[in-house]
Motif scaffolding. Structure first.
Motif, PDB file in Angstrom:
ATOM      1  N   ASN A 129       2.511   1.631  -3.385  1.00  0.00           N
ATOM      2  CA  ASN A 129       1.589   2.102  -4.436  1.00  0.00           C
ATOM      3  C   ASN A 129       1.147   3.540  -4.197  1.00  0.00           C
ATOM      4  OD1 ASN A 129       1.639  -0.095  -6.156  1.00  0.00           O
ATOM      5  ND2 ASN A 129       0.180  -1.245  -4.891  1.00  0.00           N
ATOM      6  N   GLN A 130       1.079   3.947  -2.940  1.00  0.00           N
ATOM      7  CA  GLN A 130       0.792   5.371  -2.676  1.00  0.00           C
ATOM      8  C   GLN A 130       1.946   6.236  -3.177  1.00  0.00           C
ATOM      9  OE1 GLN A 130       0.035   5.036   1.504  1.00  0.00           O
ATOM     10  NE2 GLN A 130      -2.183   4.864   1.249  1.00  0.00           N
ATOM     11  N   GLN A 131       3.134   5.696  -3.043  1.00  0.00           N
ATOM     12  CA  GLN A 131       4.324   6.399  -3.552  1.00  0.00           C
ATOM     13  C   GLN A 131       4.249   6.514  -5.087  1.00  0.00           C
ATOM     14  OE1 GLN A 131       6.634   8.634  -2.463  1.00  0.00           O
ATOM     15  NE2 GLN A 131       7.094   7.152  -0.842  1.00  0.00           N
ATOM     16  N   LEU A 191       0.837  -1.201   0.000  1.00  0.00           N
ATOM     17  CA  LEU A 191       0.000   0.000   0.000  1.00  0.00           C
ATOM     18  C   LEU A 191       0.876   1.256   0.000  1.00  0.00           C
ATOM     19  CD1 LEU A 191      -2.985   0.730   0.047  1.00  0.00           C
ATOM     20  CD2 LEU A 191      -2.858   0.857   2.535  1.00  0.00           C
ATOM     21  N   THR A 192       1.895   1.241   0.875  1.00  0.00           N
ATOM     22  CA  THR A 192       2.811   2.385   0.937  1.00  0.00           C
ATOM     23  C   THR A 192       3.504   2.590  -0.402  1.00  0.00           C
ATOM     24  OG1 THR A 192       3.230   1.697   3.207  1.00  0.00           O
ATOM     25  CG2 THR A 192       4.669   3.385   2.330  1.00  0.00           C
ATOM     26  N   LYS A 206       1.284  11.450 -10.404  1.00  0.00           N
ATOM     27  CA  LYS A 206       0.829  12.839 -10.449  1.00  0.00           C
ATOM     28  C   LYS A 206       1.959  13.759 -10.894  1.00  0.00           C
ATOM     29  CE  LYS A 206      -3.024  12.852  -7.244  1.00  0.00           C
ATOM     30  NZ  LYS A 206      -3.470  13.129  -5.903  1.00  0.00           N
ATOM     31  N   ALA A 258       1.520   6.470  -6.811  1.00  0.00           N
ATOM     32  CA  ALA A 258       0.437   7.417  -7.127  1.00  0.00           C
ATOM     33  C   ALA A 258       0.967   8.850  -7.137  1.00  0.00           C
ATOM     34  CB  ALA A 258      -0.692   7.262  -6.112  1.00  0.00           C
ATOM     35  N   LYS A 259       1.850   9.145  -6.188  1.00  0.00           N
ATOM     36  CA  LYS A 259       2.443  10.490  -6.152  1.00  0.00           C
ATOM     37  C   LYS A 259       3.320  10.719  -7.373  1.00  0.00           C
ATOM     38  CE  LYS A 259       2.727  10.894  -1.126  1.00  0.00           C
ATOM     39  NZ  LYS A 259       3.647  10.793  -0.001  1.00  0.00           N
ATOM     40  N   SER A 318      -9.278   2.452  -5.964  1.00  0.00           N
ATOM     41  CA  SER A 318      -9.038   2.886  -4.583  1.00  0.00           C
ATOM     42  C   SER A 318      -7.805   3.782  -4.483  1.00  0.00           C
ATOM     43  CB  SER A 318      -8.885   1.674  -3.663  1.00  0.00           C
ATOM     44  OG  SER A 318      -7.639   1.043  -3.894  1.00  0.00           O
ATOM     45  N   LEU A 319      -6.877   3.588  -5.415  1.00  0.00           N
ATOM     46  CA  LEU A 319      -5.656   4.421  -5.422  1.00  0.00           C
ATOM     47  C   LEU A 319      -5.824   5.672  -6.287  1.00  0.00           C
ATOM     48  CD1 LEU A 319      -2.998   1.586  -5.842  1.00  0.00           C
ATOM     49  CD2 LEU A 319      -3.210   3.082  -3.856  1.00  0.00           C
ATOM     50  N   GLN A 320      -7.024   5.800  -6.875  1.00  0.00           N
ATOM     51  CA  GLN A 320      -7.309   6.906  -7.814  1.00  0.00           C
ATOM     52  C   GLN A 320      -6.266   6.926  -8.928  1.00  0.00           C
ATOM     53  OE1 GLN A 320      -7.441  10.109  -4.903  1.00  0.00           O
ATOM     54  NE2 GLN A 320      -9.667  10.113  -5.054  1.00  0.00           N
ATOM     55  N   TYR A 322      -8.926  -2.132  -7.073  1.00  0.00           N
ATOM     56  CA  TYR A 322      -7.725  -1.692  -6.353  1.00  0.00           C
ATOM     57  C   TYR A 322      -7.195  -0.395  -6.972  1.00  0.00           C
ATOM     58  CZ  TYR A 322      -3.191  -2.112  -3.972  1.00  0.00           C
ATOM     59  OH  TYR A 322      -2.077  -1.891  -3.196  1.00  0.00           O
TER      60      TYR A 322
END
Lengths: 370, 548
Positions: free
Chosen positions: A257-259, A254-255, A265, A261-262, A295-297, A292
């Motif tokens: 994939n959030q990275q 999760l961490t 962007k 996602a940033k 959820s991560l947009q 999934y």
């Protein structure tokens, strides 16, 4: 008479005690042991006909001659480089000895990479400072089937020195890691480092390393979250970042994939694509991956979520990207691939400094001519 | 004022607590007072009424208690007054006497231990941080502990103090010699001493600090026996304290009043089959110099402040053998004797020592060997970070040692006192007297605790001896010996047998104490009966924990 002799010798005996203990320990560990160990190694290698050096040619061990943390014997004559790794569930992976004095201090000397030259014989000595750890280096066929137990793991047991050796037969950047959940997850997941194999004659500059090319044909058969078939050939001409994950992982994936996602962007206007491959395809069907991604947009036009046959996915991880991947276990590295399909570098997704490095290198790669 | 004058003033100070030991307790008197008492005089030179009444060979420490066995023993007797035998080892083995009389003896036995301790420190700093891979932890807390409790203490009394490296630097500072002796004058002592010459504070002349020290160490037992750095910290602190104490206070103040190991040894050495005593009491009576206490040109003044002429218990004699060298009449020897010859505790601090040690034997058995994971978690605060849990765990241990067991003991002796109503004795006398029963019981509880420690973890010792730092050495080819617990299935049976022997031993010795307290056999039996029940209950609790 006896008392008089002892009285005269007493002070010398005390001084000898205080000087002798550290001196003897240092000599045994730093001179005698490496010498005898390496002589034994070379004698063994000679018996196999692999080594060019015989014990007679052995001069004296040169300890870390080039200051790269490797203990080497006449490094450039024989090409053998010996690294001693210290593994700790508290301190991570380090080339510096982990002992009673530094074990409880915060901070670590986490190892990120080591370098050898193409053709070098490489010996890894693994020492655990605390609990059982595991070692895998799939790029070089480690663990050898003879070294593993019934669980298929090569253990680094406390109190033992686990030795593996291989020939660094091709240039590139290859990752090895701990394969046992040895303690705190954050530390365990960081217990990995890269072996950079520089081409023979390279002066140590990373940019001179010829990196592996992604074999597009080996990746056929993967399916996107949209249900479409996918292969890496479609990414040729694009800069892309690959990674492995599974959707039910509550922490590092999760961490990571959030990275991503940033990063998505940051580079949404640029020609950068992100490829996330599940290592739990049984759970992560295209439909699940779709949810999934939402959820991560994630913008699925340039963030591609892939599933497929597990065997194929493991093969892609271990052989195409040279990172350890298994069912629900995977490297947390982000793999940067250039427009020509060459792996340029890998970065730890959970390390903020490394992510900064990745951003810089993406920009550099983008600036290269198409 | 010069140091020597100050010392002289200290030594002659009349403000002392009356002297309860006469060489049988940690020195509670100044050397001058002890000398005076040893000569049957007051410090000011007057005849002591008590000494005059009781005679110099009788303990003036416990007027309320009957004469200790050793006091009643004929000097140099082959058999004690109660029919106990003694063998003069110096007579039987003359070579032993020659060795003990060597000036270099203690240096030669301490130096190897200094080396080993130094190696321990190096191993703790630079070796593997895990206990089972570290020489220091394995040797100190498994091997040393086992050997100490199973062999050294029961058979050698305080022989560990003979070879202990902790006061090495302190002694060196005070003596400025490693082997030789310096004749001279330091206050009432007949040696040239340097370093600290102050007397130890009067109010602290007891073993309460040792009690508290051992209890405090025990609270962190889970840490001490698993983390080399924690053990290193404690031992370094002890070496530093022993050295600093030697620079401030005279003789072995650290060993006498602070060292937690010393306190532990002082209690259980009472049971030992070895003792250092005078050979002929008359010789001591006639001796003017009291060189065993004050030193001579052949030996240093007793570092423990013990006058052998009136030494009647093993508790506070560190077996350094200086008195053997300094006695001009060759009147001091080592004796072999039956188990448990010293049966009298004399003060509350000693009684509480017995309570603390017994409870801690139980605590160690539960925390370190028991199957109770949650207890280990409470104890292992540095790993779990559960400070509240650890404080609760500590509070329970402190209360059990200092309050709960003493209350049970008080109930038992009060019941006994009531049952033996025909012959009234004070509660204090009974409380302290019967607390001795916990000495043999505690010793055997510690032995029972130590057996599985060695049997289960002994194979680690073979590993670390070959690989002391955990760096992959294999000095003796035993580094790869796999962990092999020995007889794990029968350990509880061994522990049960040991505890039953301990119980029997405690009852027999307790009855001896009772007989020495009461004139009438009937009263002694009634008085001791509730304590017997209480000893059985304590043993049963141990057996429950040992056998699971």
């Amino acid at each position: 008479m006896f008392d008089k002799i002892i009285a005269k010798l007493a002070l010398s005996a005390v001084l000898a005690t205080f000087i002798g203990v550290p001196l003897a320990s240092w000599y045994y560990d730093s001179v005698y042991l490496p010498e005898s160990e390496l002589v034994a190694d070379f004698a063994r290698l000679d018996a196999n006909g692999d080594s060019k050096l015989t014990p007679d040619e052995f001069d004296s061990p040169k300890l870390d001659q080039d200051g790269d943390g490797a203990l080497s014997l006449d490094e450039f004559r024989d090409g053998t480089k010996v690294f001693t790794f210290y593994w700790s569930a508290k301190k991570g992976l380090s080339l510096k000895p982990i002992n009673g004095m530094n074990y409880w201090y915060k901070g670590s000397d986490q190892l990120n990479e080591i370098k050898v030259r193409e053709g070098d014989r490489v010996v890894f000595r693994h020492i655990s400072a605390d609990v059982h750890h595991g070692f895998a280096f799939p790029a070089f066929g480690i663990p050898d089937p003879d070294q593993v137990d019934e669980t298929g793991l090569l253990y680094i047991r406390p109190g033992d020195i686990t030795k593996v050796e291989f020939i660094a037969d091709r240039p590139g950047s290859f990752e090895f890691n701990c394969t046992i959940m040895c303690g705190v997850k954050e530390i365990h997941e960081n217990m990995r480092a890269k072996l950079i194999v520089m081409p023979a004659g390279a002066d140590g500059n990373l940019t001179q390393v010829s990196l592996p090319e992604v074999d597009a044909s080996a990746t056929a058969g993967l399916i996107r979250s949209t249900g479409e078939a996918f292969d890496f050939e479609s990414l040729r001409g694009h800069v892309w970042v690959a990674s492995f994950f599974f959707s039910t992982c509550p922490s590092s994936c999760l961490t990571m994939n959030q990275q991503i996602a940033k990063l998505q962007k940051t580079f949404q206007e640029q020609d950068v694509k992100f490829v996330s491959i599940t290592c739990d395809p049984q759970t992560d069907t295209p439909e699940i991956l779709k949810l999934y991604a939402e959820s991560l947009q994630a913008d699925e036009s340039n963030w591609i979520f892939l599933t497929g046959d597990l065997k194929k996915i493991v093969e892609i991880g271990n052989e195409t990207f040279m990172v350890p991947v298994g069912k629900k276990t995977h490297s947390t590295h982000l793999i940067l691939v250039d427009r020509q399909g060459m792996v340029r570098n890998t970065y730890k997704a959970l390390d903020a400094d490394q992510i900064t490095g990745l951003r810089k290198e993406i920009v550099e790669v983008l600036l290269e001519e198409k | 004022m010069s140091d020597a004058k100050e010392t002289q003033k200290d030594l002659q100070s009349a403000d002392r607590d009356g002297g309860n030991s006469q060489g049988a307790g940690p020195p509670t008197m100044s050397v001058a007072e002890m000398l005076a008492a040893a000569r049957g005089e007051k410090a000011d030179g007057q005849q002591s009424p008590k000494a005059a009444q009781s005679g110099p060979a009788e303990s003036v420490a416990t007027p309320a208690l009957p004469k200790p066995v050793a006091d009643r023993a004929a000097p140099a007797a082959a058999a004690g007054a109660q029919g106990t035998w003694r063998i003069n080892l110096f007579e039987t083995v003359p070579l032993l006497k020659r060795i003990m009389k060597l000036r270099s003896f203690q240096f030669l036995v301490v130096l190897p231990n200094v080396l080993v301790f130094y190696l321990f420190f190096a191993v703790a700093l630079f070796g593997n941080p895990m206990g089972n891979q570290n020489l220091m932890i394995m040797i100190v807390w498994i091997l040393w502990w086992f050997v100490l409790i199973v062999f050294l203490v029961p058979f050698g009394s305080r022989v560990w103090c003979t070879v202990c490296p902790l006061p090495f630097f302190g002694d060196w500072i005070q003596r400025r010699e490693l082997v030789r002796v310096r004749p001279g004058k330091t206050g009432a002592l007949k040696n040239e001493f340097h370093g600290g010459t102050r007397p130890w504070p009067k109010k602290l002349r007891n073993i309460w600090m040792q009690n508290i020290g051992f209890l405090a160490m025990a609270l962190f037992s889970a840490l001490l026996v698993t983390r080399p750095m924690a053990s290193l910290f404690v031992f370094a602190l002890m070496v530093a304290a022993a050295t600093i104490f030697a620079m401030i206070w005279r003789l072995r103040a650290f060993c006498n009043y602070l060292c937690p190991i010393s306190g532990f040894l002082s209690l259980y050495a009472m049971t030992a089959t070895l003792e250092l005593r005078h050979v002929d009491g008359d010789v001591c009576l006639k001796c003017k110099d009291k060189s065993c206490l004050t030193g001579s040109e052949n030996g240093w003044a007793c570092p423990w402040g013990v006058y052998v002429g009136k030494l009647d218990r093993n508790n506070y004699c560190g077996l350094c053998m200086e008195c053997v060298k300094s006695c001009p009449s060759d009147n001091i020897s080592l004796f072999l004797r039956p188990f448990g010859t010293d049966i009298h505790l004399k003060h509350y601090d000693e009684a509480w020592k017995a309570f603390i040690m017994l409870v801690l034997a139980m605590v160690y058995s539960i925390t370190l060997l028991g199957p109770y994971g949650w207890v280990k978690d409470l104890a292992n605060v540095t790993w779990t970070g559960n400070v509240v849990g650890f404080l609760l765990y500590s509070l329970c241990i402190i209360l059990a040692c200092l309050v709960v067991l003493p209350i049970f003991h008080l109930i038992a002796i009060s019941a006994g006192r009531a049952l033996a109503w025909k012959e009234k004795l004070s509660r204090k006398k009974l409380f302290i007297g019967y607390a001795y029963t916990l000495v043999p019981l505690g010793l055997f509880a510690w032995i029972a605790f130590s057996f599985p420690l060695l049997l289960v973890n002994g194979s680690y010792i073979l590993q670390v001896v070959s690989d002391p730092f955990g760096w992959g050495w294999d000095l003796f080819g035993t580094a790869e010996v796999p962990w092999t617990p020995i007889l794990p299935d029968i350990v509880p049976y061994i522990q049960t047998v040991i505890m039953m022997i301990g119980l029997l031993y405690a009852i027999v010795k307790g009855y001896e104490v009772a007989r020495s307290l009461y004139q009438e056999r009937q009263s002694a039996l009634w008085s001791f009966a509730p304590t017997t029940v209480y000893l059985c209950i304590l043993t049963s609790v141990f057996l429950v924990f040992f056998t699971g």
